[in-house]
Design a protein around this motif. Structure first.
Motif, short mmCIF file in Angstrom:
data_model
loop_
_atom_site.label_atom_id
_atom_site.label_comp_id
_atom_site.label_asym_id
_atom_site.label_seq_id
_atom_site.Cartn_x
_atom_site.Cartn_y
_atom_site.Cartn_z
N UNK A 259 0.83 -1.21 0.00
CA UNK A 259 0.00 0.00 0.00
C UNK A 259 0.86 1.26 0.00
N UNK A 260 1.97 1.22 0.74
CA UNK A 260 2.89 2.36 0.72
C UNK A 260 3.49 2.52 -0.67
N UNK A 261 3.72 1.41 -1.35
CA UNK A 261 4.22 1.48 -2.72
C UNK A 261 3.27 2.21 -3.65
N UNK A 262 1.97 2.01 -3.45
CA UNK A 262 0.98 2.75 -4.24
C UNK A 262 1.09 4.25 -3.96
N UNK A 263 1.23 4.59 -2.69
CA UNK A 263 1.37 6.01 -2.33
C UNK A 263 2.61 6.62 -2.97
N UNK A 264 3.70 5.87 -2.96
CA UNK A 264 4.93 6.38 -3.55
C UNK A 264 4.80 6.54 -5.06
N UNK A 265 4.02 5.68 -5.70
CA UNK A 265 3.78 5.80 -7.14
C UNK A 265 3.01 7.09 -7.43
N UNK A 266 2.03 7.41 -6.60
CA UNK A 266 1.30 8.66 -6.77
C UNK A 266 2.25 9.85 -6.64
N UNK A 267 3.03 9.84 -5.57
CA UNK A 267 3.97 10.95 -5.31
C UNK A 267 4.96 11.14 -6.44
N UNK A 268 5.49 10.04 -6.94
CA UNK A 268 6.54 10.13 -7.96
C UNK A 268 5.98 10.45 -9.35
N UNK A 269 4.74 10.04 -9.60
CA UNK A 269 4.12 10.32 -10.90
C UNK A 269 3.68 11.77 -11.01
N UNK A 270 3.24 12.33 -9.90
CA UNK A 270 2.74 13.72 -9.87
C UNK A 270 3.61 14.53 -8.91
N UNK A 271 4.81 14.93 -9.32
CA UNK A 271 5.69 15.67 -8.41
C UNK A 271 5.01 16.93 -7.88
N UNK A 272 5.17 17.15 -6.57
CA UNK A 272 4.57 18.32 -5.93
C UNK A 272 3.11 18.17 -5.61
N UNK A 273 2.56 16.95 -5.82
CA UNK A 273 1.13 16.76 -5.56
C UNK A 273 0.83 16.76 -4.06
N UNK A 274 -0.45 16.89 -3.76
CA UNK A 274 -0.95 16.81 -2.39
C UNK A 274 -1.87 15.60 -2.30
N UNK A 275 -1.65 14.76 -1.29
CA UNK A 275 -2.50 13.59 -1.07
C UNK A 275 -3.33 13.85 0.18
N UNK A 276 -4.64 13.95 -0.01
CA UNK A 276 -5.57 14.17 1.09
C UNK A 276 -6.30 12.87 1.34
N UNK A 277 -6.31 12.41 2.58
CA UNK A 277 -6.85 11.09 2.85
C UNK A 277 -8.07 11.08 3.73
N UNK A 278 -8.84 10.03 3.57
CA UNK A 278 -9.92 9.70 4.48
C UNK A 278 -9.42 8.55 5.35
N UNK A 279 -10.28 7.99 6.16
CA UNK A 279 -9.89 6.84 6.98
C UNK A 279 -10.05 5.58 6.15
N UNK A 280 -8.96 5.16 5.51
CA UNK A 280 -8.98 3.95 4.71
C UNK A 280 -7.62 3.26 4.84
N UNK A 281 -7.55 1.97 4.47
CA UNK A 281 -6.39 1.16 4.86
C UNK A 281 -5.08 1.69 4.29
#
Length: 537
Positions: free
Chosen positions: A361-383
């Motif tokens: 799951x952390x790998x998915x987060x890192x893919x988001x971060x690296x694909x969209x440099x400077x992006x903001x990830x806003x989360x809800x309560x999910x795994x």
């Protein structure tokens, strides 16, 4: 401009503008229309959510991104009670929020006669989730009350402030002089505290810095201090990204054993802008957070300094002013304290201690971060968010925040992401939300469409409340009530004319992210925990 006569509603807009407010969130009603008088002629943009709770969450996300108070205009009664959850989340996370509501006419208050939207005592209802709450009884008091509201939000620990205006006051005239912004800096530590802290820094052989949400605006100063002290920097959830990519960064929860070992082995811990509360420091409620040898706590709130772990030195100061003064007192780095090695060892130990599922799951987060440099990830309560809160390096300050700590409100992510996007319109914002939590605020897809927010709703679908179901099993409880059915999210997006895609494999995520980032407005991607290959181990 000299003295002019305005209605209270018009004067309110003038005062908001003078204090830098450029966006307000609200759903107008017959009890608040007078507060909207003058809004159309102002430079303030009005955003209409689908629910007042959404207005509060949007104000929260906007405030986190801009550092300015998020403003919500709410009707009396159900408008304010609908927003209480959002205010409580902002209260727990120290987010500046200005909630301006109506209330019934002054002569009716407290009589319980059954007026529309009547509460027995609306101000008392709001008091437990507000740093300040006030009823405007006289028009002439408006400038002073608003000044007090902005002062409370800017001069101590931020949080929601509530002002209610009776319906028979809103349209009354008021002589208003030219409105001026309320300017106030935070408290500054006395010189003796700076000297004492500098001496501790010089003596320390294995220092560590811990940063919370109150330090998020001081990233450059924190990096300078960390490198002078050669000290690892542990970031709580709301401070992630402060030292993105720096070898001294430890973007991991202080609830984890490896981080606690790092802190316990330190001879000086400097805690900046963190309440050191259990949702960050004892999220498993095991009581295992260590007693620290020499803890220094820096906070803007004197009450907060008396709570939590005992400290050898408690300093009342805003983080930015404290660091300005401390850096002037300290020499450039003059010793190698193995900071990078200690940080690397801790990071490796944290990752090795996580389950394969969490690492995926952390790998998915890192893919988001690296694909969209400077992006903001806003989360809800999910795994996936829970895993990221344990360990994830956001790509920038303010690049990671969610409602899985503090008050822990479901449905936070989608409206908060919209507010964040309005705060930074050119920044890609990814809202990571579960299929269960998304249904708390699903209609806010329409709000994102209306205002053109560049929000990508990334739905993490695990067929219900997967985190709670797992916890029930671990507790020896037969899971019950954790499998609410979900709609076809792609069809919901289509109904709002929002493009959407369902992934069959995580390898499809990066191309999908790039496609959506190249267009304006919202989009939706669905990842299914078991049907999308590579989503989880």
């Amino acid at each position: 401009m000299g003295v002019v006569t305005r209605t209270v509603g018009e004067a309110l807009i003038d005062i908001l503008e003078a204090n830098g407010v450029d966006v307000v969130f609200g759903i107008p009603g017959v009890h608040t229309v007078e507060l909207y008088r003058g809004l159309a002629a102002s430079n303030i943009r009005h955003i209409t959510p689908r629910h007042e709770q959404g207005a509060g969450f949007m104000a929260d996300g906007y405030a986190r991104m801009t550092g300015k108070p998020g403003v919500a205009l709410l009707i009396t009664g159900p408008g304010v009670t609908n927003a209480i959850t959002a205010m409580a989340q902002a209260y727990q996370d120290s987010v500046p929020m200005l909630v301006i509501s109506g209330v019934n006419a002054r002569a009716s208050l407290g009589h319980g006669e059954g007026w529309l939207h009547e509460l027995p005592d609306q101000r008392a209802t709001m008091a437990s989730v507000s740093r300040m709450t006030h009823t405007l009884h006289e028009p002439r008091d408006l400038p002073a009350v608003m000044q007090r509201a902005f002062t409370v939000m800017q001069g101590r620990r931020p949080g929601p402030v509530h002002i209610e205006i009776p319906t028979d006051v809103m349209d009354r005239p008021i002589d208003l002089e030219a409105s001026a912004a309320t300017g106030l800096s935070g408290p500054r530590a006395p010189a003796s505290d700076i000297v004492a802290l500098a001496e501790k820094c010089r003596r320390a052989q294995a220092p560590v810095i811990v940063c919370g949400g109150g330090a998020v605006a001081s990233a450059k100063q924190i990096a300078a201090l960390a490198h002078r002290l050669d000290a690892p920097v542990v970031t709580t959830v709301n401070a992630r990204g402060l030292l993105a990519g720096d070898p001294l960064s430890v973007p991991a929860s202080p609830s984890l054993a490896a981080v606690r070992e790092l802190l316990a082995a330190s001879d000086t811990v400097i805690a900046l802008g963190t309440q050191m509360g259990p949702t960050d420091f004892d999220m498993y409620s095991d009581g295992g957070f260590p007693v620290l040898k020499d803890l220094v706590r820096v906070d803007i709130d004197p009450d907060q300094l008396t709570r939590g772990p005992a400290a050898s030195l408690r300093i009342l100061s805003s983080v930015d002013l404290l660091l300005d003064d401390l850096l002037q007192e300290l020499d450039e780095r003059d010793a190698d304290r193995d900071g990078a090695a200690r940080a690397r060892t801790c990071r490796e130990a944290v990752l090795s201690g996580l389950t394969p599922k969490m690492r995926a799951e952390i790998g998915v987060l890192e893919k988001i971060r690296d694909t969209l440099p400077g992006c903001v990830i806003v989360g809800d309560s999910t795994q996936a968010i829970y895993s990221g809160n344990l360990y994830f390096e956001a790509g920038r300050p303010k690049g990671w925040f969610n409602a899985a700590t503090g008050f822990g409100a479901l449905g936070y992510g989608p409206p908060s992401a919209i507010g964040a996007s309005l705060g930074e319109p050119d920044t890609p914002v990814v809202c990571l939300v579960g299929d269960g939590g998304f249904q708390f605020s699903l209609a806010e897809i329409g709000s994102a469409k209306d205002c053109g927010a560049n929000v990508l709703f990334l739905v993490w679908n695990n067929d219900g409340y997967g985190e709670i179901g797992t916890y029930m099993i671990e507790c020896g409880i037969e899971p019950e009530g954790v499998t609410p059915s979900a709609p076809d999210f792609l069809k919901i997006a289509e109904a709002y004319d929002v493009p959407a895609v369902r992934l069959t494999a995580v390898d499809e995520l990066a191309p999908a992210l790039r496609r959506f980032a190249d267009r304006k407005g919202p989009g939706l991607i669905e990842i299914h925990e078991t049907n999308t290959r590579g989503a989880t181990a």
